[in-house]
Design a protein around this motif. Structure first.
Motif, PDB file in Angstrom:
ATOM      1  N   ALA A  70       0.842  -1.201   0.000  1.00 34.70           N
ATOM      2  CA  ALA A  70       0.000   0.000   0.000  1.00 34.70           C
ATOM      3  C   ALA A  70       0.877   1.251   0.000  1.00 34.70           C
ATOM      4  O   ALA A  70       0.588   2.217  -0.712  1.00 34.70           O
ATOM      5  CB  ALA A  70      -0.943  -0.007   1.194  1.00 34.70           C
ATOM      6  N   ARG A  71       1.953   1.251   0.777  1.00 38.08           N
ATOM      7  CA  ARG A  71       2.871   2.394   0.805  1.00 38.08           C
ATOM      8  C   ARG A  71       3.547   2.591  -0.552  1.00 38.08           C
ATOM      9  O   ARG A  71       3.715   3.714  -1.014  1.00 38.08           O
ATOM     10  CB  ARG A  71       3.926   2.200   1.897  1.00 38.08           C
ATOM     11  CG  ARG A  71       3.392   2.372   3.286  1.00 38.08           C
ATOM     12  CD  ARG A  71       4.511   2.247   4.331  1.00 38.08           C
ATOM     13  NE  ARG A  71       3.953   2.201   5.651  1.00 38.08           N
ATOM     14  CZ  ARG A  71       3.624   1.093   6.303  1.00 38.08           C
ATOM     15  NH1 ARG A  71       3.845  -0.086   5.764  1.00 38.08           N
ATOM     16  NH2 ARG A  71       3.098   1.155   7.505  1.00 38.08           N
ATOM     17  N   ARG A  72       3.940   1.486  -1.174  1.00 43.11           N
ATOM     18  CA  ARG A  72       4.578   1.568  -2.497  1.00 43.11           C
ATOM     19  C   ARG A  72       3.612   2.142  -3.527  1.00 43.11           C
ATOM     20  O   ARG A  72       3.965   3.013  -4.317  1.00 43.11           O
ATOM     21  CB  ARG A  72       5.060   0.179  -2.923  1.00 43.11           C
ATOM     22  CG  ARG A  72       5.938   0.207  -4.182  1.00 43.11           C
ATOM     23  CD  ARG A  72       6.153  -1.186  -4.743  1.00 43.11           C
ATOM     24  NE  ARG A  72       4.919  -1.768  -5.248  1.00 43.11           N
ATOM     25  CZ  ARG A  72       4.296  -1.384  -6.374  1.00 43.11           C
ATOM     26  NH1 ARG A  72       4.763  -0.380  -7.095  1.00 43.11           N
ATOM     27  NH2 ARG A  72       3.188  -1.973  -6.773  1.00 43.11           N
ATOM     28  N   VAL A  73       2.361   1.679  -3.498  1.00 40.52           N
ATOM     29  CA  VAL A  73       1.340   2.182  -4.417  1.00 40.52           C
ATOM     30  C   VAL A  73       1.106   3.675  -4.180  1.00 40.52           C
ATOM     31  O   VAL A  73       1.002   4.459  -5.125  1.00 40.52           O
ATOM     32  CB  VAL A  73       0.027   1.374  -4.274  1.00 40.52           C
ATOM     33  CG1 VAL A  73      -1.122   2.047  -4.999  1.00 40.52           C
ATOM     34  CG2 VAL A  73       0.227  -0.047  -4.765  1.00 40.52           C
ATOM     35  N   LEU A  74       1.057   4.080  -2.924  1.00 40.36           N
ATOM     36  CA  LEU A  74       0.854   5.493  -2.586  1.00 40.36           C
ATOM     37  C   LEU A  74       2.011   6.333  -3.128  1.00 40.36           C
ATOM     38  O   LEU A  74       1.797   7.421  -3.667  1.00 40.36           O
ATOM     39  CB  LEU A  74       0.713   5.670  -1.078  1.00 40.36           C
ATOM     40  CG  LEU A  74       0.381   7.073  -0.598  1.00 40.36           C
ATOM     41  CD1 LEU A  74      -0.954   7.551  -1.147  1.00 40.36           C
ATOM     42  CD2 LEU A  74       0.356   7.100   0.920  1.00 40.36           C
ATOM     43  N   ALA A  75       3.225   5.836  -3.021  1.00 42.85           N
ATOM     44  CA  ALA A  75       4.386   6.556  -3.557  1.00 42.85           C
ATOM     45  C   ALA A  75       4.277   6.704  -5.077  1.00 42.85           C
ATOM     46  O   ALA A  75       4.600   7.766  -5.626  1.00 42.85           O
ATOM     47  CB  ALA A  75       5.674   5.829  -3.179  1.00 42.85           C
ATOM     48  N   GLU A  76       3.808   5.668  -5.754  1.00 40.87           N
ATOM     49  CA  GLU A  76       3.600   5.754  -7.207  1.00 40.87           C
ATOM     50  C   GLU A  76       2.547   6.798  -7.542  1.00 40.87           C
ATOM     51  O   GLU A  76       2.689   7.560  -8.503  1.00 40.87           O
ATOM     52  CB  GLU A  76       3.169   4.402  -7.772  1.00 40.87           C
ATOM     53  CG  GLU A  76       4.287   3.452  -8.019  1.00 40.87           C
ATOM     54  CD  GLU A  76       3.808   2.179  -8.710  1.00 40.87           C
ATOM     55  OE1 GLU A  76       2.642   2.109  -9.183  1.00 40.87           O
ATOM     56  OE2 GLU A  76       4.612   1.237  -8.773  1.00 40.87           O
ATOM     57  N   MET A  77       1.472   6.816  -6.771  1.00 42.41           N
ATOM     58  CA  MET A  77       0.416   7.804  -6.995  1.00 42.41           C
ATOM     59  C   MET A  77       0.974   9.216  -6.838  1.00 42.41           C
ATOM     60  O   MET A  77       0.684  10.104  -7.648  1.00 42.41           O
ATOM     61  CB  MET A  77      -0.739   7.582  -6.018  1.00 42.41           C
ATOM     62  CG  MET A  77      -1.516   6.305  -6.258  1.00 42.41           C
ATOM     63  SD  MET A  77      -2.622   5.837  -4.896  1.00 42.41           S
ATOM     64  CE  MET A  77      -3.718   7.238  -4.779  1.00 42.41           C
ATOM     65  N   ALA A  78       1.789   9.446  -5.811  1.00 39.24           N
ATOM     66  CA  ALA A  78       2.371  10.769  -5.570  1.00 39.24           C
ATOM     67  C   ALA A  78       3.338  11.141  -6.683  1.00 39.24           C
ATOM     68  O   ALA A  78       3.424  12.312  -7.064  1.00 39.24           O
ATOM     69  CB  ALA A  78       3.067  10.793  -4.210  1.00 39.24           C
ATOM     70  N   ALA A  79       4.055  10.169  -7.223  1.00 44.72           N
ATOM     71  CA  ALA A  79       4.992  10.441  -8.314  1.00 44.72           C
ATOM     72  C   ALA A  79       4.257  10.919  -9.567  1.00 44.72           C
ATOM     73  O   ALA A  79       4.801  11.681 -10.362  1.00 44.72           O
ATOM     74  CB  ALA A  79       5.814   9.190  -8.626  1.00 44.72           C
ATOM     75  N   GLU A  80       3.009  10.498  -9.715  1.00 46.65           N
ATOM     76  CA  GLU A  80       2.198  10.924 -10.857  1.00 46.65           C
ATOM     77  C   GLU A  80       1.627  12.319 -10.667  1.00 46.65           C
ATOM     78  O   GLU A  80       1.130  12.919 -11.603  1.00 46.65           O
ATOM     79  CB  GLU A  80       1.077   9.925 -11.097  1.00 46.65           C
ATOM     80  CG  GLU A  80       1.569   8.592 -11.596  1.00 46.65           C
ATOM     81  CD  GLU A  80       0.468   7.559 -11.718  1.00 46.65           C
ATOM     82  OE1 GLU A  80      -0.724   7.920 -11.601  1.00 46.65           O
ATOM     83  OE2 GLU A  80       0.799   6.393 -11.937  1.00 46.65           O
ATOM     84  N   GLY A  81       1.669  12.847  -9.464  1.00 46.91           N
ATOM     85  CA  GLY A  81       1.178  14.192  -9.177  1.00 46.91           C
ATOM     86  C   GLY A  81       0.724  14.307  -7.743  1.00 46.91           C
ATOM     87  O   GLY A  81       0.022  13.427  -7.245  1.00 46.91           O
ATOM     88  N   LEU A  82       1.145  15.374  -7.098  1.00 48.81           N
ATOM     89  CA  LEU A  82       0.776  15.592  -5.701  1.00 48.81           C
ATOM     90  C   LEU A  82      -0.710  15.911  -5.577  1.00 48.81           C
ATOM     91  O   LEU A  82      -1.336  16.379  -6.532  1.00 48.81           O
ATOM     92  CB  LEU A  82       1.613  16.730  -5.113  1.00 48.81           C
ATOM     93  CG  LEU A  82       3.085  16.394  -4.916  1.00 48.81           C
ATOM     94  CD1 LEU A  82       3.842  17.624  -4.456  1.00 48.81           C
ATOM     95  CD2 LEU A  82       3.250  15.267  -3.913  1.00 48.81           C
TER      96      LEU A  82
END
Length: 85
Positions: free
Chosen positions: A33-45
Motif C-alpha cells: 500500500a505504501r509503495r502504491v501510494l508513492a507511485e500515486m504521488a509520483a504521478e502528481g501531488l
C-alpha cells in the motif's frame, strides 16, 4: 496465503479494485500500500480541496484494516497582519 484488497483515493476520486492480492502478512500488504501510494504521488501531488491521496487496505472479507495517507499541507509563515483576507 491471505488475500487483500485495495481502495485508492486520488484526484479522480475513489477507485476500488475487485482484484484480490496475496501477501504473506498484513505487514507485507501495508508495505505494498505504501509503495502504491508513492507511485500515486509520483504521478502528481494531491490538490485542493482535499489535498490528500490514500490507499485503504481490506482483508479478504472486505473488512478495513488500515489506511495509508499522504496529506499535502501548506503552512503560512507570514505574520497574520500581512496575510490577505
Amino acid at each position: 496465503m491471505p488475500k487483500f484488497y485495495f481502495q485508492l483515493f486520488d484526484r479522480d476520486g475513489v477507485g476500488a479494485t475487485e482484484t484480490g492480492y496475496d501477501f504473506d502478512s498484513v505487514e507485507a500488504a501495508k508495505a505494498e500500500a505504501r509503495r502504491v501510494l508513492a507511485e500515486m504521488a509520483a504521478e502528481g501531488l494531491p490538490a485542493a480541496p482535499l489535498n490528500m491521496l490514500s490507499v485503504e487496505l481490506f482483508d479478504e472479507s472486505r473488512r478495513p484494516l488500515a489506511e495509508i495517507r499522504l496529506v499535502l499541507e501548506e503552512i503560512s509563515k507570514e505574520p497574520r497582519s500581512a496575510r490577505r483576507p
